[in-house]
Motif scaffolding. Structure first.
Motif, PDB file in Angstrom:
ATOM      1  N   VAL A 179      35.336  23.083  42.264  1.00  0.00           N
ATOM      2  CA  VAL A 179      35.481  24.490  42.379  1.00  0.00           C
ATOM      3  C   VAL A 179      36.135  25.195  43.455  1.00  0.00           C
ATOM      4  O   VAL A 179      37.020  26.331  42.696  1.00  0.00           O
ATOM      5  N   PHE A 180      36.496  24.601  44.358  1.00  0.00           N
ATOM      6  CA  PHE A 180      37.471  25.301  45.390  1.00  0.00           C
ATOM      7  C   PHE A 180      38.855  24.849  45.228  1.00  0.00           C
ATOM      8  O   PHE A 180      39.125  23.806  44.348  1.00  0.00           O
ATOM      9  N   ALA A 181      40.103  25.392  45.699  1.00  0.00           N
ATOM     10  CA  ALA A 181      41.262  24.841  45.358  1.00  0.00           C
ATOM     11  C   ALA A 181      41.595  23.957  46.498  1.00  0.00           C
ATOM     12  O   ALA A 181      42.516  24.189  47.460  1.00  0.00           O
ATOM     13  N   ILE A 182      40.761  22.929  47.055  1.00  0.00           N
ATOM     14  CA  ILE A 182      40.733  22.121  47.896  1.00  0.00           C
ATOM     15  C   ILE A 182      40.569  20.601  47.545  1.00  0.00           C
ATOM     16  O   ILE A 182      39.673  20.374  46.687  1.00  0.00           O
ATOM     17  N   ASP A 183      41.504  19.744  47.632  1.00  0.00           N
ATOM     18  CA  ASP A 183      41.552  18.392  47.038  1.00  0.00           C
ATOM     19  C   ASP A 183      40.881  17.359  48.302  1.00  0.00           C
ATOM     20  O   ASP A 183      41.140  17.818  49.517  1.00  0.00           O
ATOM     21  N   VAL A 184      40.271  16.369  47.742  1.00  0.00           N
ATOM     22  CA  VAL A 184      40.055  15.349  48.972  1.00  0.00           C
ATOM     23  C   VAL A 184      40.868  14.120  48.753  1.00  0.00           C
ATOM     24  O   VAL A 184      41.257  13.512  47.778  1.00  0.00           O
TER      25      VAL A 184
ATOM     26  N   GLY B 206      39.484  13.962  40.552  1.00  0.00           N
ATOM     27  CA  GLY B 206      39.183  13.026  41.646  1.00  0.00           C
ATOM     28  C   GLY B 206      40.063  13.027  42.755  1.00  0.00           C
ATOM     29  O   GLY B 206      40.088  14.117  43.176  1.00  0.00           O
ATOM     30  N   LEU B 207      40.064  11.978  43.479  1.00  0.00           N
ATOM     31  CA  LEU B 207      40.957  11.770  44.778  1.00  0.00           C
ATOM     32  C   LEU B 207      42.537  12.369  44.473  1.00  0.00           C
ATOM     33  O   LEU B 207      42.961  12.217  43.569  1.00  0.00           O
ATOM     34  N   VAL B 208      43.028  12.877  45.641  1.00  0.00           N
ATOM     35  CA  VAL B 208      44.240  13.091  45.432  1.00  0.00           C
ATOM     36  C   VAL B 208      45.258  11.954  45.188  1.00  0.00           C
ATOM     37  O   VAL B 208      44.916  10.815  45.956  1.00  0.00           O
ATOM     38  N   GLY B 209      46.022  11.826  44.057  1.00  0.00           N
ATOM     39  CA  GLY B 209      46.736  10.719  43.969  1.00  0.00           C
ATOM     40  C   GLY B 209      47.876  10.426  44.490  1.00  0.00           C
ATOM     41  O   GLY B 209      48.324  11.370  45.295  1.00  0.00           O
TER      42      GLY B 209
END
Length: 340
Positions: free
Chosen positions: A57-62, A230-233
């Motif tokens: 949803v957010f413009a935030i990556d893990v 997914g997670l940041v690559g």
């Protein structure tokens, strides 16, 4: 003294932040509670699934995460570039996936608004949502509130579940980012919850090794229409030296295999104040970063105590302090010892 989040977050300097939330009242976030005899292992799934949903949803990556018995770590990337291309309709769709849509917005989405004043008011609200969808505080609020409600419901109690506000650290350069990710990924090993990276369940390193994806949304509602994330690559071995590049990246400029070898090498170091470690084996990956094992060890260990609101070289710390209206940054001397 508690500081405003605006004095801790500077997207001009970095888009990467290390966040930590801890439970209160001896509450167990996950695992076996020896005081009550209850097992809360299933709560790890709550966190991973909610974290993955919010990253959609957010413009935030893990970038990295580790879920411990009474706290958790996240390394987040604020992807402002992607949010700039979202249409007003997409912003409304994303926000209303988490919150009930105001009547005015529902009518706007249905093409029912005719009044210029009403349309302008709706667009003002959507602009506010656009900012919130790039805000770490709103991301963490949605994550923590959800888990707190579910945990209190399960335990049949009321009151605070989390220990005040979450803590955050700005990661100002590549060394800080990779060291912090390694620190986070090694948390299960250092706590003696796992003896190897392959066994460190509910951590990003485990997910990367086993290519594990959480269940995510059940296919119902607005969230099902949003792209899975997914997670940041990792982008590979090619690395640019411009400091500004780190802020604009859509991925981590490092090889995944090298990162795994790096984390394993750090985990092999026996620390007298920690219970766990990985059995040692020869590895020379640190030489490719132009850093010695001692330098990397200093930097990665310091995330647990010496470093405070931001981590980076002296020059980058001075820029961060300027943009967050600070006269100094705590832990500067400790960082100078690591950035040789």
């Amino acid at each position: 003294m508690t500081q405003a989040r605006s004095t801790q977050v500077s997207l001009q300097d970095t888009a990467y932040y290390h966040c930590i939330s801890r439970c209160v009242r001896r509450a167990f976030l996950c695992g076996e509670d020896h005081y009550s005899g209850q097992n809360f292992e299933h709560r790890r799934v709550w966190l991973v699934e909610r974290m993955r949903l919010l990253s959609q949803v957010f413009a935030i990556d893990v970038c990295a995460y580790a879920i411990m018995s009474n706290h958790y770590h996240l390394v987040l990337h604020v992807n402002t570039a992607s949010a700039e291309f979202w249409s007003d309709e997409e912003i409304a769709q994303r926000w209303t996936a988490l919150y009930k849509a105001p009547l005015l917005v529902s009518r706007w989405l249905g093409g029912e608004l005719k009044s210029t004043a009403e349309i302008n008011k709706t667009l003002e609200l959507i602009d506010e949502w656009r900012e919130r969808l790039q805000d770490i505080s709103w991301f963490m609020r949605n994550l923590n509130e959800y888990v707190a409600r579910e945990a209190n419901k399960e335990e049949g109690c009321k009151g605070r579940f989390w220990e005040g506000r979450f803590k955050s650290q700005a990661l100002l350069d590549e060394k800080a980012l990779l060291s912090c990710m390694a620190y986070v990924d090694l948390n299960p090993v250092r706590a003696d919850m796992a003896s190897s990276l392959e066994e460190s369940e509910f951590s990003s390193i485990y997910e990367r090794i086993h290519s594990v994806a959480c269940k995510g949304d059940d296919g119902k509602g607005e969230i099902a229409s949003l792209p899975a994330k997914g997670l940041v690559g990792f982008l590979g071995n090619e690395r640019k030296m411009q400091p500004s590049v780190l802020t604009k990246l859509g991925g981590i400029e490092f090889s995944l295999l090298d990162y795994l070898a790096l984390v394993e090498a750090l985990g092999q170091v026996v620390r007298p104040n920690k219970r766990g470690y990985i059995p040692p084996s020869h590895n020379t990956i640190l030489e490719r970063l132009n850093m010695s094992a001692e330098e990397w060890l200093k930097l990665s260990e310091s995330f647990g105590g010496k470093f405070r609101c931001a981590v980076g070289s002296t020059r980058e710390l001075e820029s961060y302090a300027l943009h967050t209206n600070r006269t100094w940054v705590s832990g500067k001397c400790a960082m100078q010892a690591c950035y040789l």
